[in-house]
Enzyme design. Structure first.
Site, PDB file in Angstrom:
ATOM      1  N   ASP A  81       0.936  -1.114   0.079  1.00 24.71           N
ATOM      2  CA  ASP A  81      -0.111   0.010  -0.118  1.00 24.71           C
ATOM      3  C   ASP A  81       0.908   1.326   0.001  1.00 24.71           C
ATOM      4  O   ASP A  81       1.771   1.349   0.924  1.00 24.71           O
ATOM      5  CB  ASP A  81      -0.851  -0.145   1.280  1.00 24.71           C
ATOM      6  CG  ASP A  81      -1.830   0.877   1.434  1.00 24.71           C
ATOM      7  OD1 ASP A  81      -2.157   1.609   0.039  1.00 24.71           O
ATOM      8  OD2 ASP A  81      -2.490   1.411   2.272  1.00 24.71           O
ATOM      9  N   HIS A  82       0.575   2.282  -0.906  1.00 22.43           N
ATOM     10  CA  HIS A  82       1.167   3.533  -1.024  1.00 22.43           C
ATOM     11  C   HIS A  82       2.855   3.253  -0.773  1.00 22.43           C
ATOM     12  O   HIS A  82       3.649   4.002  -0.347  1.00 22.43           O
ATOM     13  CB  HIS A  82       0.921   4.417   0.308  1.00 22.43           C
ATOM     14  CG  HIS A  82      -0.273   4.811   0.482  1.00 22.43           C
ATOM     15  ND1 HIS A  82      -0.776   6.046  -0.392  1.00 22.43           N
ATOM     16  CD2 HIS A  82      -1.380   4.496   1.119  1.00 22.43           C
ATOM     17  CE1 HIS A  82      -2.125   6.473  -0.113  1.00 22.43           C
ATOM     18  NE2 HIS A  82      -2.260   5.478   0.717  1.00 22.43           N
ATOM     19  N   HIS A 181      -7.408  10.162   4.852  1.00 25.57           N
ATOM     20  CA  HIS A 181      -6.914   9.059   5.696  1.00 25.57           C
ATOM     21  C   HIS A 181      -7.173   9.577   7.029  1.00 25.57           C
ATOM     22  O   HIS A 181      -7.156  10.620   7.692  1.00 25.57           O
ATOM     23  CB  HIS A 181      -5.330   9.062   5.364  1.00 25.57           C
ATOM     24  CG  HIS A 181      -4.989   8.289   4.048  1.00 25.57           C
ATOM     25  ND1 HIS A 181      -4.413   9.382   3.118  1.00 25.57           N
ATOM     26  CD2 HIS A 181      -5.155   7.422   3.340  1.00 25.57           C
ATOM     27  CE1 HIS A 181      -4.260   8.435   1.918  1.00 25.57           C
ATOM     28  NE2 HIS A 181      -4.886   7.516   2.168  1.00 25.57           N
ATOM     29  N   GLY A 182      -7.127   8.503   7.858  1.00 26.03           N
ATOM     30  CA  GLY A 182      -7.147   8.640   9.243  1.00 26.03           C
ATOM     31  C   GLY A 182      -8.245   9.180   9.931  1.00 26.03           C
ATOM     32  O   GLY A 182      -9.624   8.702   9.300  1.00 26.03           O
ATOM     33  N   HIS A 209      -9.690   5.384  -0.522  1.00 25.04           N
ATOM     34  CA  HIS A 209      -8.696   5.340   0.702  1.00 25.04           C
ATOM     35  C   HIS A 209      -9.373   6.223   1.867  1.00 25.04           C
ATOM     36  O   HIS A 209     -10.174   6.870   1.533  1.00 25.04           O
ATOM     37  CB  HIS A 209      -7.376   6.069   0.319  1.00 25.04           C
ATOM     38  CG  HIS A 209      -6.349   5.132  -0.643  1.00 25.04           C
ATOM     39  ND1 HIS A 209      -5.198   4.641  -0.059  1.00 25.04           N
ATOM     40  CD2 HIS A 209      -6.772   4.515  -1.515  1.00 25.04           C
ATOM     41  CE1 HIS A 209      -4.744   3.983  -1.084  1.00 25.04           C
ATOM     42  NE2 HIS A 209      -5.561   3.804  -1.864  1.00 25.04           N
ATOM     43  N   GLY A 210      -8.812   6.010   3.030  1.00 24.83           N
ATOM     44  CA  GLY A 210      -9.701   6.704   4.220  1.00 24.83           C
ATOM     45  C   GLY A 210     -10.868   5.986   4.320  1.00 24.83           C
ATOM     46  O   GLY A 210     -11.786   6.958   4.617  1.00 24.83           O
ATOM     47  N   SER A 212     -11.947   4.531   6.846  1.00 24.67           N
ATOM     48  CA  SER A 212     -12.328   4.417   8.171  1.00 24.67           C
ATOM     49  C   SER A 212     -13.409   5.505   8.713  1.00 24.67           C
ATOM     50  O   SER A 212     -13.192   6.553   8.122  1.00 24.67           O
ATOM     51  CB  SER A 212     -11.069   4.523   9.395  1.00 24.67           C
ATOM     52  OG  SER A 212     -10.303   3.559   9.335  1.00 24.67           O
ATOM     53  N   ASN A 231     -10.050   0.825   1.263  1.00 25.93           N
ATOM     54  CA  ASN A 231      -8.947   0.630   2.458  1.00 25.93           C
ATOM     55  C   ASN A 231      -9.119   1.191   3.680  1.00 25.93           C
ATOM     56  O   ASN A 231      -9.947   2.017   3.977  1.00 25.93           O
ATOM     57  CB  ASN A 231      -7.711   1.546   2.116  1.00 25.93           C
ATOM     58  CG  ASN A 231      -7.205   1.017   0.716  1.00 25.93           C
ATOM     59  OD1 ASN A 231      -7.596   0.333  -0.015  1.00 25.93           O
ATOM     60  ND2 ASN A 231      -5.913   1.508   0.394  1.00 25.93           N
ATOM     61  N   THR A 234      -7.148   2.817  10.339  1.00 26.91           N
ATOM     62  CA  THR A 234      -6.964   3.559  11.501  1.00 26.91           C
ATOM     63  C   THR A 234      -8.205   3.068  12.413  1.00 26.91           C
ATOM     64  O   THR A 234      -7.778   2.983  13.649  1.00 26.91           O
ATOM     65  CB  THR A 234      -7.425   5.157  11.191  1.00 26.91           C
ATOM     66  OG1 THR A 234      -6.621   5.552  10.058  1.00 26.91           O
ATOM     67  CG2 THR A 234      -7.126   6.067  12.457  1.00 26.91           C
TER      68      THR A 234
HETATM   69 ZN   LIG Z   1      -4.265   5.393   1.258  1.00 22.68          ZN
END
Ligand SMILES: [Zn+2]
Length: 285
Positions: A81-82, A181-182, A209-210, A212, A231, A234
């Protein structure tokens, strides 16, 4: 068993579900996610992000990810990932990872295209799939209070998505349409119309992405519009911490191993709910 990202994406597409991609930068998260995959009976992506090298290296946990996925009867993709450079992705593929994301999204566009194209050529030659990214997503995974809000000026433009996929040959595309993200500092505002436009323009599955902190109905709405891989990290890592804190106060906690087992249970419950939310039909698992 190990499967390719393309196989997992087409399984999700055929069944109208979302493919859960969980970052497992500690052993309890890895064991818990394998367990969830075995119970769920759907493909799951075990991912390791280059930025998590500060916790454990891909050379250390990567072989464990590949070995546990290989010997399981449930299907798993093992994914970088990344990835920030081609050498890092090559390291992951040497370990046995079956796919990789190259993240050139913070580079100038033409540089991102050239780098992603080079990674696609290298990975496809080895039978591995590649995810690329355009449109930057900020993140506050580490609690930076200045972040955690999606910047609409950085949302991916459909025309650019079409150009990027055509010129790089990526198998799926991470794009920016409202997630970060996060932890979120305010309610995420997902641009559903943009997701539809991006999916049409890109011609390949989209990656969120992100993932959560969204509500089950938000996942569902994104999946219905063309997001296929989501994805997640967190909240699972936070669930481990919360469970570990509880364990520390428990009377039957004598050694760290007791805390680790509780952390694993915490991740299992949290990731289990996440995977359930992406399932083709509610209650299908
Ligand atoms: Zn990501």
């Amino acid at each position: 068993m190990l499967i390719s990202l393309s196989e997992a994406l087409s399984y999700a597409e055929t069944h109208g579900g979302g493919l859960a991609a969980v970052n497992t930068p500690f052993f309890e998260a890895l064991l818990a996610t394998i367990d969830v995959g075995e119970r769920a009976g759907v493909p799951i992506v075990l991912a390791f992000a280059q930025s998590h090298e500060k916790y454990v290296s891909i050379e250390e946990i990567g072989p464990a990810m590949v070995a546990l996925a290989s010997r399981s009867e449930a299907p798993f993709v093992v994914h970088v990932d990344h990835g920030e450079d081609i050498e890092y992705i090559r390291t992951g593929l040497d370990i046995g990872f079956t796919s990789a994301m190259i993240d050139g999204s913070l580079r100038p566009y033409e540089e991102n295209v050239a780098l992603t194209r080079a990674v696609v050529e290298m990975a496809h030659e080895r039978g591995a799939d590649v995810e690329g990214e355009i449109g930057a997503m900020s993140g506050n995974e580490n609690g930076d209070p200045s972040q955690g809000i999606a910047d609409e000026t950085l949302y991916t433009r459909p025309q650019e998505a079409a150009d990027f996929v055509a010129r790089t040959g990526v198998d799926c595309l991470a794009a920016s349409f409202g997630t970060v993200h996060g932890l979120y500092r305010r309610e995420p505002r997902l641009d559903y119309e943009l997701i539809e436009q991006l999916r049409r323009a890109a011609g390949v599955p989209l990656v969120m992405h992100g993932g959560s902190g969204l509500k089950p109905q938000e996942y569902r709405a994104c999946i219905d519009r063309g997001v296929r891989k989501i994805n997640y990290y967190t909240y699972a890592a936070k669930a481990a911490l919360d469970a570990a804190r509880d364990a520390l106060e428990g009377e039957d906690t004598y050694v760290f191993s007791d805390v680790a087992v509780r952390a694993r249970q915490g991740v299992r419950e949290d990731v289990g709910r996440f995977v359930q939310a992406l399932a083709p039909r509610a209650g299908a698992l």
